[in-house]
Design a protein around this motif. Sequence first.
Motif, PDB file in Angstrom:
ATOM      1  N   ALA A 178      27.541 -19.552  -0.372  1.00  0.00           N
ATOM      2  CA  ALA A 178      28.500 -18.453  -0.297  1.00  0.00           C
ATOM      3  C   ALA A 178      27.943 -17.286   0.504  1.00  0.00           C
ATOM      4  O   ALA A 178      26.731 -17.056   0.549  1.00  0.00           O
ATOM      5  CB  ALA A 178      28.865 -17.977  -1.706  1.00  0.00           C
ATOM      6  N   LEU A 179      28.866 -16.556   1.137  1.00  0.00           N
ATOM      7  CA  LEU A 179      28.535 -15.337   1.868  1.00  0.00           C
ATOM      8  C   LEU A 179      29.262 -14.175   1.216  1.00  0.00           C
ATOM      9  O   LEU A 179      30.445 -14.290   0.878  1.00  0.00           O
ATOM     10  CB  LEU A 179      28.972 -15.446   3.324  1.00  0.00           C
ATOM     11  CG  LEU A 179      28.356 -16.573   4.158  1.00  0.00           C
ATOM     12  CD1 LEU A 179      29.026 -16.628   5.523  1.00  0.00           C
ATOM     13  CD2 LEU A 179      26.849 -16.388   4.310  1.00  0.00           C
ATOM     14  N   GLY A 180      28.568 -13.056   1.049  1.00  0.00           N
ATOM     15  CA  GLY A 180      29.175 -11.887   0.420  1.00  0.00           C
ATOM     16  C   GLY A 180      29.415 -10.766   1.417  1.00  0.00           C
ATOM     17  O   GLY A 180      28.538 -10.436   2.224  1.00  0.00           O
ATOM     18  N   PHE A 181      30.627 -10.206   1.360  1.00  0.00           N
ATOM     19  CA  PHE A 181      31.008  -9.093   2.226  1.00  0.00           C
ATOM     20  C   PHE A 181      31.339  -7.885   1.352  1.00  0.00           C
ATOM     21  O   PHE A 181      32.158  -7.990   0.437  1.00  0.00           O
ATOM     22  CB  PHE A 181      32.225  -9.475   3.070  1.00  0.00           C
ATOM     23  CG  PHE A 181      32.015 -10.708   3.901  1.00  0.00           C
ATOM     24  CD1 PHE A 181      31.325 -10.641   5.107  1.00  0.00           C
ATOM     25  CD2 PHE A 181      32.483 -11.943   3.471  1.00  0.00           C
ATOM     26  CE1 PHE A 181      31.122 -11.789   5.873  1.00  0.00           C
ATOM     27  CE2 PHE A 181      32.287 -13.088   4.225  1.00  0.00           C
ATOM     28  CZ  PHE A 181      31.601 -13.014   5.431  1.00  0.00           C
ATOM     29  N   ILE A 182      30.708  -6.754   1.633  1.00  0.00           N
ATOM     30  CA  ILE A 182      30.845  -5.587   0.767  1.00  0.00           C
ATOM     31  C   ILE A 182      31.919  -4.637   1.305  1.00  0.00           C
ATOM     32  O   ILE A 182      31.808  -4.121   2.423  1.00  0.00           O
ATOM     33  CB  ILE A 182      29.500  -4.867   0.628  1.00  0.00           C
ATOM     34  CG1 ILE A 182      28.508  -5.813  -0.086  1.00  0.00           C
ATOM     35  CG2 ILE A 182      29.653  -3.560  -0.159  1.00  0.00           C
ATOM     36  CD1 ILE A 182      27.127  -5.280  -0.248  1.00  0.00           C
ATOM     37  N   PHE A 183      32.939  -4.426   0.477  1.00  0.00           N
ATOM     38  CA  PHE A 183      34.052  -3.561   0.854  1.00  0.00           C
ATOM     39  C   PHE A 183      34.006  -2.204   0.140  1.00  0.00           C
ATOM     40  O   PHE A 183      35.027  -1.535   0.021  1.00  0.00           O
ATOM     41  CB  PHE A 183      35.375  -4.273   0.560  1.00  0.00           C
ATOM     42  CG  PHE A 183      35.553  -5.537   1.364  1.00  0.00           C
ATOM     43  CD1 PHE A 183      35.735  -5.482   2.727  1.00  0.00           C
ATOM     44  CD2 PHE A 183      35.524  -6.780   0.747  1.00  0.00           C
ATOM     45  CE1 PHE A 183      35.898  -6.637   3.482  1.00  0.00           C
ATOM     46  CE2 PHE A 183      35.683  -7.944   1.483  1.00  0.00           C
ATOM     47  CZ  PHE A 183      35.865  -7.874   2.854  1.00  0.00           C
ATOM     48  N   TYR A 184      32.844  -1.839  -0.313  1.00  0.00           N
ATOM     49  CA  TYR A 184      32.625  -0.536  -0.958  1.00  0.00           C
ATOM     50  C   TYR A 184      32.165   0.433   0.122  1.00  0.00           C
ATOM     51  O   TYR A 184      31.067   0.302   0.668  1.00  0.00           O
ATOM     52  CB  TYR A 184      31.581  -0.686  -2.054  1.00  0.00           C
ATOM     53  CG  TYR A 184      31.235   0.589  -2.791  1.00  0.00           C
ATOM     54  CD1 TYR A 184      32.225   1.405  -3.320  1.00  0.00           C
ATOM     55  CD2 TYR A 184      29.903   0.959  -2.968  1.00  0.00           C
ATOM     56  CE1 TYR A 184      31.900   2.565  -4.010  1.00  0.00           C
ATOM     57  CE2 TYR A 184      29.571   2.113  -3.668  1.00  0.00           C
ATOM     58  CZ  TYR A 184      30.576   2.913  -4.179  1.00  0.00           C
ATOM     59  OH  TYR A 184      30.254   4.067  -4.863  1.00  0.00           O
TER      60      TYR A 184
END
Length: 206
Positions: free
Chosen positions: A26-32
């Motif tokens: 999995a790849l995580g993308f931060i939208f904060y």
Amino acid sequence: MNVKVKICGITRLEDAQVAIENGVDALGFIFYKKSKRYIEPNKVKEIIKNIPPFISKVGVFVNEDINDIKRIGKELKLDILQLHGEESVEYLKELEKGFTVVKAFRIKDIRELEKIKDYKIKWFLLDTYSSKEYGGTGEKFNWEIVKEAKKYGKVILAGGLNSENIKLAIDELKPYGVDISSGVEIDKGIKDRKKIIDIMRIIKDD
């Protein structure tokens, strides 16, 4: 390699490709927006176009408006929503109607585990508490707490994981998954190719 592996804080296509080539799940993308690893949804869309199938795409949110999360999740066809703030049980249940959701808990001490009971969830993420940041601190918490937490569900371990401690973490704690960010970075949001290759080799050889 039984443990699931997520590399979080992806901001560049080349970093995503190195992670995928070396076997991440999995790849995580931060939208904060306050995070130094923040990435705009449009940039994520471009990266996702170049991701092969069977790689999970995870959106990380912190106390975001629930309608904005739903919109971003649908537009980007995110596989998983990861909630890293103080989101309520009701908030999580609402999102679960349309998405797979992972709730993160920032651990100060073992008393934090009491919160997990209320959510009645199958899996959750444990990260190190910081008053300054919601995750990505590069700091470990007391791993003895993970052993106790496993009775509430499947644990995804985060917080200060790197090539020096990942083998111990997996062998000793046997988490469902590991979430790695700062441990494979040159700078926040900029991954180090060699560090990704090294940590994935250790995990796969475990």
